[in-house]
Design an enzyme around this catalytic site. Sequence first.
Site, PDB file in Angstrom:
ATOM      1  N   HIS A   1      -2.493   6.547   4.822  1.00 25.37           N
ATOM      2  CA  HIS A   1      -3.083   5.476   4.023  1.00 25.37           C
ATOM      3  C   HIS A   1      -4.410   5.057   4.666  1.00 25.37           C
ATOM      4  O   HIS A   1      -4.502   4.913   5.887  1.00 25.37           O
ATOM      5  CB  HIS A   1      -2.113   4.298   3.956  1.00 25.37           C
ATOM      6  CG  HIS A   1      -2.738   3.071   3.394  1.00 25.37           C
ATOM      7  ND1 HIS A   1      -3.468   3.082   2.226  1.00 25.37           N
ATOM      8  CD2 HIS A   1      -2.771   1.792   3.843  1.00 25.37           C
ATOM      9  CE1 HIS A   1      -3.915   1.863   1.988  1.00 25.37           C
ATOM     10  NE2 HIS A   1      -3.511   1.065   2.950  1.00 25.37           N
TER      11      HIS A   1
ATOM     12  N   CYS B   1       0.822  -1.219   0.000  1.00 29.62           N
ATOM     13  CA  CYS B   1       0.000   0.000   0.000  1.00 29.62           C
ATOM     14  C   CYS B   1       0.853   1.265   0.000  1.00 29.62           C
ATOM     15  O   CYS B   1       0.345   2.359  -0.230  1.00 29.62           O
ATOM     16  CB  CYS B   1      -0.926  -0.001   1.205  1.00 29.62           C
ATOM     17  SG  CYS B   1      -2.021  -1.415   1.219  1.00 29.62           S
TER      18      CYS B   1
ATOM     19  N   ASN C   1     -10.309   0.447   1.475  1.00 29.92           N
ATOM     20  CA  ASN C   1      -8.850   0.470   1.348  1.00 29.92           C
ATOM     21  C   ASN C   1      -8.486   0.204  -0.108  1.00 29.92           C
ATOM     22  O   ASN C   1      -8.577  -0.929  -0.569  1.00 29.92           O
ATOM     23  CB  ASN C   1      -8.253  -0.592   2.274  1.00 29.92           C
ATOM     24  CG  ASN C   1      -6.738  -0.681   2.160  1.00 29.92           C
ATOM     25  OD1 ASN C   1      -6.125  -0.037   1.299  1.00 29.92           O
ATOM     26  ND2 ASN C   1      -6.136  -1.473   3.015  1.00 29.92           N
TER      27      ASN C   1
HETATM   28  N1  ACO Z   1     -17.896  -9.488   9.678  1.00 32.25           N
HETATM   29  C1  ACO Z   1     -18.263  -9.962  10.869  1.00 32.25           C
HETATM   30  N2  ACO Z   1     -17.398 -10.554  11.714  1.00 32.25           N
HETATM   31  C2  ACO Z   1     -16.128 -10.658  11.340  1.00 32.25           C
HETATM   32  C3  ACO Z   1     -15.680 -10.174  10.095  1.00 32.25           C
HETATM   33  C4  ACO Z   1     -16.638  -9.577   9.255  1.00 32.25           C
HETATM   34  N3  ACO Z   1     -16.318  -9.075   8.042  1.00 32.25           N
HETATM   35  N4  ACO Z   1     -14.356 -10.422  10.000  1.00 32.25           N
HETATM   36  C5  ACO Z   1     -13.978 -11.023  11.142  1.00 32.25           C
HETATM   37  N5  ACO Z   1     -15.052 -11.171  11.946  1.00 32.25           N
HETATM   38  C6  ACO Z   1     -15.093 -11.762  13.280  1.00 32.25           C
HETATM   39  C7  ACO Z   1     -13.958 -12.703  13.559  1.00 32.25           C
HETATM   40  O1  ACO Z   1     -14.215 -13.972  13.037  1.00 32.25           O
HETATM   41  C8  ACO Z   1     -13.904 -12.687  15.066  1.00 32.25           C
HETATM   42  O2  ACO Z   1     -14.912 -13.546  15.536  1.00 32.25           O
HETATM   43  P1  ACO Z   1     -14.644 -14.473  16.837  1.00 32.25           P
HETATM   44  O3  ACO Z   1     -14.347 -13.508  17.951  1.00 32.25           O
HETATM   45  O4  ACO Z   1     -15.932 -15.219  16.990  1.00 32.25           O
HETATM   46  O5  ACO Z   1     -13.474 -15.321  16.485  1.00 32.25           O
HETATM   47  C9  ACO Z   1     -14.333 -11.270  15.434  1.00 32.25           C
HETATM   48  O6  ACO Z   1     -14.961 -10.731  14.239  1.00 32.25           O
HETATM   49  C10 ACO Z   1     -13.189 -10.372  15.841  1.00 32.25           C
HETATM   50  O7  ACO Z   1     -12.102 -10.579  14.953  1.00 32.25           O
HETATM   51  P2  ACO Z   1     -10.749  -9.845  15.174  1.00 32.25           P
HETATM   52  O8  ACO Z   1      -9.738 -10.388  14.223  1.00 32.25           O
HETATM   53  O9  ACO Z   1     -10.399  -9.814  16.626  1.00 32.25           O
HETATM   54  O10 ACO Z   1     -11.160  -8.370  14.734  1.00 32.25           O
HETATM   55  P3  ACO Z   1     -10.322  -7.078  14.829  1.00 32.25           P
HETATM   56  O11 ACO Z   1     -10.922  -6.175  15.844  1.00 32.25           O
HETATM   57  O12 ACO Z   1      -8.845  -7.374  14.928  1.00 32.25           O
HETATM   58  O13 ACO Z   1     -10.591  -6.425  13.417  1.00 32.25           O
HETATM   59  C11 ACO Z   1      -9.584  -6.164  11.260  1.00 32.25           C
HETATM   60  C12 ACO Z   1     -10.212  -7.123  12.252  1.00 32.25           C
HETATM   61  C13 ACO Z   1     -10.627  -5.118  10.879  1.00 32.25           C
HETATM   62  C14 ACO Z   1      -9.142  -6.919  10.031  1.00 32.25           C
HETATM   63  C15 ACO Z   1      -8.404  -5.475  11.973  1.00 32.25           C
HETATM   64  O14 ACO Z   1      -7.566  -6.420  12.564  1.00 32.25           O
HETATM   65  C16 ACO Z   1      -7.609  -4.634  11.015  1.00 32.25           C
HETATM   66  O15 ACO Z   1      -8.078  -3.671  10.460  1.00 32.25           O
HETATM   67  N6  ACO Z   1      -6.331  -4.972  10.845  1.00 32.25           N
HETATM   68  C17 ACO Z   1      -5.496  -4.252   9.936  1.00 32.25           C
HETATM   69  C18 ACO Z   1      -5.595  -4.919   8.631  1.00 32.25           C
HETATM   70  C19 ACO Z   1      -5.613  -3.968   7.491  1.00 32.25           C
HETATM   71  O16 ACO Z   1      -5.747  -2.778   7.599  1.00 32.25           O
HETATM   72  N7  ACO Z   1      -5.492  -4.568   6.366  1.00 32.25           N
HETATM   73  C20 ACO Z   1      -5.610  -3.834   5.173  1.00 32.25           C
HETATM   74  C21 ACO Z   1      -4.568  -4.243   4.269  1.00 32.25           C
HETATM   75  S1  ACO Z   1      -3.077  -3.845   4.834  1.00 32.25           S
HETATM   76  C22 ACO Z   1      -2.720  -2.382   4.365  1.00 32.25           C
HETATM   77  O17 ACO Z   1      -3.428  -1.699   3.722  1.00 32.25           O
HETATM   78  C23 ACO Z   1      -1.496  -1.977   4.890  1.00 32.25           C
END
Ligand code: ACO
Length: 328
Positions: free
Chosen positions: A253, A114, A283
């Site tokens: 970003h 990114c 994103n």
């Molecule tokens: N809808 C509903 N529930 C979901 C979804 C969804 N789309 N995705 C995951 N869940 C659930 C999981 O299964 C989990 O359930 P469980 O507790 O029963 O196991 C629960 O939600 C919580 O999951 P976590 O992984 O703890 O959620 P978190 O608060 O960490 O959020 C997220 C996840 C949004 C992906 C976060 O970690 C994040 O934003 N990380 C950064 C990743 C990022 O920005 N990536 C983009 C690409 S990288 C870049 O651009 C640099």
Amino acid sequence: MSKVGILGIGSYLPDRILTNFDMEKMLDTSDEWIRTRTGIRERRFANDNEVTSDLAAKAALKALEDANLKPEDIDLIIVGTNSPDKLFYPATACIVQDKIGARNAAAFDLQAGCTGWIYATTVAVQFVQSGMYKNVLSIGAEVITRMMDKEDRYTYVLFGDGAGAAVVGKTDNGGFLGFELFADGSLSKYLEIPGGGTALPFSKEVLDKKLHYTTMNGKEVFKFSVREISRVSNIILEKTGFKVDDVDWFIPHQANLRIIEAGVGRLGIPMDKVVITIDKFGNSSAASIPVSLNEIYQKGKIEKGDKILMVSFGAGMTSGAMLLEWSK
Ligand code: ACO
């Protein structure tokens, strides 16, 4: 050293909008989960007949118009992308060169997750500063949604497609004041497409196990991103001799609103100086910063002399920042 800045800017977003409610119909997810965890309300998806070079070419033509230049005036095209038209070759930049008729331009792609547009623009400036080229197109373009598994709610809801482009060239005043680029390959496993490359060429197994799609350790990416926003911003400000208060616009970003808020909180920049587009566009990876910059430019919010700090982080893992004094 001669001053180099942005002579023209443009972006292109596909007209196909997918809201969180559309996602609810496709996956086991909810508008509430996506909004509260990421800040995303809707995102753009490329139409079925659109590829990355189409989005890039449309953004590039707008940037050329804004710079009052013709395609033949461009000496080099750099496309920062993680979702090229073709997996290995030719470079998407070569296809863009043909689509916009920039027949005098050299062209190559640059892959830095990114952070791609920050890397690409930093490279573009070096070519202008060295005197080798006069006008360089630096493009961030993605049809990144096609690199996601439609059945994986964890990644599919996060991304959107788009492109932003800037013409980089000499200016009389302002321009780029500093750059910082970083990489830590030891973290590369946290965000990758495992299959389809030379490490794991395409096979029935790769396809069956869906290893040609994005895999991500969200928590590790989250931690890295929050840390890098403040770390990289502080380094660039210190090296260029500016303070947080000198920044008029902060463009991080757009990966996750919670990442932005946590990073900005550590840095001490007020949210009214922070450009947010993730709610509308999701994103869009390497496109997110030029698209966001163009949003405030088109709305007439940027004034000549404004200091704009842009910071990114992404697959690699990479990070980087640029400080720009707006000169248009
Ligand atoms: N809808 C509903 N529930 C979901 C979804 C969804 N789309 N995705 C995951 N869940 C659930 C999981 O299964 C989990 O359930 P469980 O507790 O029963 O196991 C629960 O939600 C919580 O999951 P976590 O992984 O703890 O959620 P978190 O608060 O960490 O959020 C997220 C996840 C949004 C992906 C976060 O970690 C994040 O934003 N990380 C950064 C990743 C990022 O920005 N990536 C983009 C690409 S990288 C870049 O651009 C640099």
